[in-house]
Design a protein around this motif. Structure first.
Motif, PDB file in Angstrom:
ATOM      1  N   SER A  22       0.858  -1.183   0.000  1.00 39.99           N
ATOM      2  CA  SER A  22       0.000   0.000   0.000  1.00 39.99           C
ATOM      3  C   SER A  22       0.894   1.232   0.000  1.00 39.99           C
ATOM      4  O   SER A  22       1.904   1.259   0.678  1.00 39.99           O
ATOM      5  N   SER A  56      -8.597  -6.462   6.593  1.00 40.22           N
ATOM      6  CA  SER A  56      -7.488  -5.659   7.085  1.00 40.22           C
ATOM      7  C   SER A  56      -7.431  -5.755   8.601  1.00 40.22           C
ATOM      8  O   SER A  56      -8.343  -6.276   9.246  1.00 40.22           O
ATOM      9  N   LYS A  59      -7.167  -0.396  13.503  1.00 45.30           N
ATOM     10  CA  LYS A  59      -6.908   0.194  14.818  1.00 45.30           C
ATOM     11  C   LYS A  59      -7.926   1.290  15.062  1.00 45.30           C
ATOM     12  O   LYS A  59      -8.080   2.206  14.254  1.00 45.30           O
ATOM     13  N   THR A  72      -7.286  -2.817  18.518  1.00 48.73           N
ATOM     14  CA  THR A  72      -6.980  -3.308  17.173  1.00 48.73           C
ATOM     15  C   THR A  72      -7.811  -4.565  16.933  1.00 48.73           C
ATOM     16  O   THR A  72      -7.789  -5.502  17.740  1.00 48.73           O
ATOM     17  N   GLN A 204      -4.635   5.220   0.707  1.00 51.59           N
ATOM     18  CA  GLN A 204      -3.631   4.273   0.247  1.00 51.59           C
ATOM     19  C   GLN A 204      -4.117   3.628  -1.041  1.00 51.59           C
ATOM     20  O   GLN A 204      -5.322   3.469  -1.246  1.00 51.59           O
ATOM     21  N   ARG A 213      -6.784   5.176   4.471  1.00 49.47           N
ATOM     22  CA  ARG A 213      -5.838   4.616   5.439  1.00 49.47           C
ATOM     23  C   ARG A 213      -6.197   5.089   6.847  1.00 49.47           C
ATOM     24  O   ARG A 213      -6.201   4.319   7.793  1.00 49.47           O
ATOM     25  N   THR A 214      -6.515   6.390   6.970  1.00 45.22           N
ATOM     26  CA  THR A 214      -6.831   6.959   8.277  1.00 45.22           C
ATOM     27  C   THR A 214      -8.071   7.843   8.172  1.00 45.22           C
ATOM     28  O   THR A 214      -8.125   8.738   7.327  1.00 45.22           O
ATOM     29  N   GLU A 231      -7.717   3.426  11.620  1.00 42.81           N
ATOM     30  CA  GLU A 231      -6.526   3.240  10.790  1.00 42.81           C
ATOM     31  C   GLU A 231      -6.518   1.829  10.206  1.00 42.81           C
ATOM     32  O   GLU A 231      -6.492   0.844  10.950  1.00 42.81           O
ATOM     33  N   LYS A 233      -4.820  -1.144   8.182  1.00 48.22           N
ATOM     34  CA  LYS A 233      -3.481  -1.652   7.884  1.00 48.22           C
ATOM     35  C   LYS A 233      -3.577  -3.008   7.195  1.00 48.22           C
ATOM     36  O   LYS A 233      -4.515  -3.762   7.420  1.00 48.22           O
ATOM     37  N   SER A 234      -2.571  -3.310   6.385  1.00 51.91           N
ATOM     38  CA  SER A 234      -2.461  -4.623   5.731  1.00 51.91           C
ATOM     39  C   SER A 234      -3.742  -4.980   4.985  1.00 51.91           C
ATOM     40  O   SER A 234      -4.331  -6.050   5.182  1.00 51.91           O
TER      41      SER A 234
END
Length: 256
Positions: A22, A56, A59, A72, A204, A213-214, A231, A233-234
């Motif tokens: 990403s 994903s 968080k 998370t 992203q 992403r955020t 947030e 991630k992955s």
């Protein structure tokens, strides 16, 4: 209702928001800032998310006054059908479909099953599955094609607001001219002193799609204000996913 029930419920409402790398979507300084409102709406539609499944790590940072919590969770989506989150070891798990919101909590052996009414009240506007999915994908709360808009520029972004605002609320969108996704969207109900603001701090690129992403969410009602940051991630798209969810026997249903 216990304070823990309230916190978990509000976090759920905000959530209800990789094998490939990403990367941050950079602003294009040569972006076209001379489009008409209709052209901006058309460009935004071209950027609508186009995938079957997403998973994903998510968080969630939640702030209520001076108190802050961070969690998370595992997050999965089958677009237009299911939103699913699970805390580590399945201690708290939620599943949201177009018809129902459900979650259970192994910490106190409770569960909830119902509609979107409670969460709509928390965020100050009527919400359904599509609205929540739109928030999580960086898309406008309501379909832009359902209205006509006044267009202006605000801090380097396109600003759209309906030519005729609703009687019950006012809505305002900022679109990023480098990728035409939402930079911010704000909904206000002045009579009820309620305000919802959703800011997209970062995008992203995942498999040639711009995804948040955020996300920062602020919900105000009168003198009360709560904030949440999401947030992602992955992020992985279009893998076959399962959405296991079964309320354990003997759990007590809570009313929100």
């Amino acid at each position: 209702m216990k304070k823990t029930h309230y916190i978990h419920s509000l976090i759920l409402a905000l959530v209800l928001f990789t094998s490939c790398k990403s990367s941050k979507v950079a602003r294009d300084v040569t972006s076209n800032l001379k489009l008409s409102a209709k052209q901006v709406v058309k460009e935004n539609a071209k950027k609508a998310a186009n995938f079957k499944t997403l998973q994903s790590k998510l968080k969630i940072t939640y702030t209520d006054g001076a108190k802050q919590q961070a969690h998370t969770v595992s997050y999965r989506m089958q677009k237009d059908e299911v939103l699913w989150i699970s805390a580590p070891f399945g201690i708290i798990r939620a599943k949201i479909t177009p018809n129902e919101v459900a979650f259970y909590n192994k910490l106190d052996n409770t569960y909830f099953k119902g509609d979107f009414d409670y969460f709509s009240k928390l965020l100050g506007t009527s919400l359904n599955f599509q609205n929540i999915q739109n928030i999580l994908l960086g898309e406008t709360l309501f379909n832009l094609k359902d209205n006509t808009y006044k267009l202006s520029l605000h801090e380097g972004n396109y600003a759209l607001q309906p030519k005729q605002q609703q009687d019950l609320y006012e809505i305002f969108y900022l679109l990023n001219p480098s990728h035409y996704k939402v930079q911010s969207q704000q909904l206000s109900r002045f009579k009820e002193q309620q305000h919802l603001q959703i800011d997209y701090l970062d995008y992203q690129n995942v498999q040639e799609q711009e995804l948040p992403r955020t996300i920062k969410i602020i919900a105000v009602k009168g003198q009360d204000e709560v904030k949440a940051a999401l947030e992602f991630k992955s992020v992985v798209l279009d893998q076959e996913l399962r959405f296991p969810f079964k309320i354990p026997s003997g759990y007590k249903k809570i009313e929100l």
